[in-house]
Structures are given as structure tokens and as C-alpha cells.
Scaffold this active site. Structure first.
Site, PDB file in Angstrom:
ATOM      1  N   SER A 125       0.836  -1.198   0.000  1.00  0.00           N
ATOM      2  CA  SER A 125       0.000   0.000   0.000  1.00  0.00           C
ATOM      3  C   SER A 125       0.877   1.256   0.000  1.00  0.00           C
ATOM      4  O   SER A 125       1.653   1.465  -0.929  1.00  0.00           O
ATOM      5  CB  SER A 125      -0.959  -0.043   1.190  1.00  0.00           C
ATOM      6  N   ASP A 148      -9.860  -3.813  -5.490  1.00  0.00           N
ATOM      7  CA  ASP A 148      -9.292  -3.172  -4.305  1.00  0.00           C
ATOM      8  C   ASP A 148     -10.218  -2.046  -3.836  1.00  0.00           C
ATOM      9  O   ASP A 148     -10.436  -1.072  -4.551  1.00  0.00           O
ATOM     10  CB  ASP A 148      -7.909  -2.600  -4.642  1.00  0.00           C
ATOM     11  N   HIS A 177      -7.757  -5.288  -0.657  1.00  0.00           N
ATOM     12  CA  HIS A 177      -6.576  -4.474  -0.387  1.00  0.00           C
ATOM     13  C   HIS A 177      -5.647  -5.226   0.555  1.00  0.00           C
ATOM     14  O   HIS A 177      -5.991  -5.487   1.714  1.00  0.00           O
ATOM     15  CB  HIS A 177      -6.983  -3.138   0.235  1.00  0.00           C
TER      16      HIS A 177
END
Length: 326
Positions: free
Chosen positions: A139, A264, A292
Site C-alpha cells: 500500500s 481493491d 486491499h
């Protein structure tokens, strides 16, 4: 750009369930880490948690960059540390500046602070001089890592890299998180950022006054009033434009795996870069499901399989020519 071999668990196809199971509900494996503190040239410091095994002097070492508010205790971080250990790779988990404990300077970590990556890579090269180095970013950490790789070109000092669930366009992702169920993620993540800021206030290292914290309910507002002024940006829009990794992808020369799910919930599919935006060193693997930093497989909810902990070590092992253990 390639489809992956990942298949979501039949009981866990929903992107939100994928995200929550892997990020919050998972019982992480036990790993042993020791913390080193690195003194920086600017007068600040960085902490890095290093696995105690494998212990061989030539064992490869993987720098791990967590997502926003993440670190050595995050389930997915502990999962990849254990997976790397199984194939003979030592792990070094970066603590973001000011997150785990207040740092000395007013500056904080942010999505583009690649000088901190460079400092830890240099430290690892000094501490483990015979060990090849790789890196994994999740991320926000993935955005930082890809930006670092693009900036450094053929001088990254890394043999390989992997990035997962990357917010390639930070402005678009911040906007996406303002709506629907995504607002729950935004609220949860902002609570961690505000806690970091309050800790800096208590430590007298937050030179910002008259902030109405109750009004900072979006990433854009927090970055406008906190991240940008502390770190030399002219507001959130300037910050997002300057640190988003998308413009740096074409300059990457380190062999790099990017794993991304089209569903996501932290972003919209439009942020996924096309093949024309990628350098020849990048392998972008897409899947329809995965959420995610999720990618949860397995037929039984009592025995889930975390696909990233198979795919990433295999990718690294192929580049390092060491047994994958898989």
C-alpha cells in the site's frame, strides 16, 4: 501485465472481506524481531526491526515497508517475515518516522519519503555486507518503494522488489475513500494518523497551532493541514502530485513484481497503470479479486491460505537463486 494464479477462497470473495480477514482478523505467525535504531544525518532517527533468523552471514535480507499505520506487528508483515524465513531470507521491517514513537524533528513519514528507504538500505548494506538485498512494500509502503526505485534507476542497491496494492495516484485514491463503505477505512486509518500527531504534540515536536482535529475527516483535509505543512508541500494537491509513484514507474530498472486486485476497495480500477507506463523491469500481475493487501485463498475459513506469502518469496527466490521453500 499478466493475470495471476490467485483464486480467492469461496467463502471470501468479497473485497471487503478479503481486506478485513487478512488485515485485522488474522492471527499472525510468531516471529522474533530485534529493534535497531539508525541515527540520520538530519538529526532524526529511524528504527528497523530485524529478524533473528536466518542467521547466516550471507543470508539475503528483505526490507519490508508496511502500509499506512502499519509496522512489525501487522499480520501481513509477520506473515511475510515467516514466509521469508522459510526460504532462508532475513527480514528488516522499517518503522515509519514518527509513527511508532515520536521522532525528534517536526517532519513526519509520508508517502514519498524515499530518503528514509535509502538510509535503511545503506544501513543494511553496512550491517550485512555479504547479503543480497530485496524489498517489499504494501500500500503506502508500495508507493514509497516504487518511487524510490524510479528515482534510483539502476542504482537502487536492491536485487529485486515487490509492491502490493499500490495507490499509484494518491489524489484519486484519497477521493475514492470519501464515499460509501470506503469511508470506514478512511476513518480507521485517520485515527492512527491523528494519534501520531497528538503524540508529537505531547512531545513538543508538532509546530502546528489551532487545528480543529474534529474537522479533519478526510485524507485530503489531514494532508492539507498536517502532512503538507510539516513536510514542505504546498497543500494536499501538491503533495499528491509530487509523491505519487505513477510517474516514476517507467524509470524502474530493478526487477519488480507488482501484485494488484481490480476490486481493491481503497481505490478505483482507473489508477492501475497501463503497460505503456511500465518499464520492462516490472511484472504487473492482476487478479479480479483480492481486496486491499488481502489475496486470501483456501477452501476452509479455518485454514486460510495467504497467496502473497507464496508468490512474493517465489519471485524473490527466482531472482536470488535460492530455494523457495515452497
Amino acid at each position: 501485465m499478466m493475470e495471476t494464479g490467485f483464486r480467492p477462497a469461496p467463502w471470501c470473495r468479497n473485497p471487503h472481506l478479503q481486506t478485513v480477514v487478512a488485515g485485522l482478523l488474522r492471527r499472525p505467525p510468531a516471529v522474533t524481531l530485534t529493534v535497531d535504531t539508525i541515527e540520520l544525518a538530519d538529526g532524526d532517527f529511524l528504527d528497523v526491526s530485524i529478524s533473528t533468523w536466518p542467521a547466516g552471514p550471507g543470508a539475503p535480507v528483505a526490507l519490508i515497508l508496511a502500509g499506512i499505520n502499519g509496522g512489525p506487528e501487522s499480520p501481513y508483515v509477520r506473515g511475510i517475515v515467516a514466509a521469508f524465513a522459510a526460504c532462508g531470507i532475513r527480514s528488516a521491517v522499517m518503522h515509519y518516522r514518527g509513527l511508532a514513537r515520536p521522532n525528534r524533528l517536526p517532519e513526519t513519514f509520508h508517502s514519498g519519503r524515499t530518503e528514509d528507504i535509502a538510509a535503511i538500505v545503506a544501513y543494511l548494506a553496512e550491517r550485512f555486507p555479504d547479503a543480497p538485498r530485496v524489498a517489499v512494500g504494501y500500500s503506502l509502503g508500495g508507493n514509497m518503494l516504487l518511487k524510490y526505485l524510479g528515482e534510483r534507476g539502476d542504482n537502487s542497491a536492491l536485487a529485486a522488489a515487490a509492491a502490493v496494492s499500490v495507490p499509484f495516484d494518491l489524489a484519486a485514491c484519497a477521493e475514492a475513500l470519501r464515499y460509501g463503505l470506503r469511508r470506514g477505512y478512511q476513518r480507521y486509518l485517520l485515527s492512527g494518523l491523528k494519534a501520531m500527531a497528538h503524540a508529537k504534540q505531547a512531545n513538543a515536536t508538532l509546530p502546528l497551532a489551532d487545528i480543529d482535529w474534529s474537522r479533519l475527516t478526510t485524507f485530503a483535509s489531514f494532508d492539507d493541514y498536517v502532512t503538507a505543512p510539516l513536510n514542505g508541500f504546498d497543500g494536499a494537491a501538491d503533495y499528491y502530485a509530487r509523491v505519487s509513484c505513477a510517474p516514476f514507474l517507467s524509470a524502474i530498472q530493478t526487477p519488480t513484481l507488482i501484485a494488484h486486485a481490480r476490486d481493491d476497495p481503497f481505490m478505483v480500477p482507473a489508477v492501475i497503470p497501463g503497460q505503456h507506463a511500465l518499464s520492462s523491469a516490472i511484472r504487473l500481475e492482476l487478479t479480479d479479486h483480492g481486496g486491499h493487501v488481502g489475496f486470501v485463498g483456501g477452501r476452509s475459513p479455518w485454514r486460510p491460505c495467504y497467496w502473497l506469502e507464496q508468490r512474493i518469496p517465489k519471485f524473490m527466490a527466482e531472482r536470488l537463486s535460492c530455494p523457495s521453500g515452497r
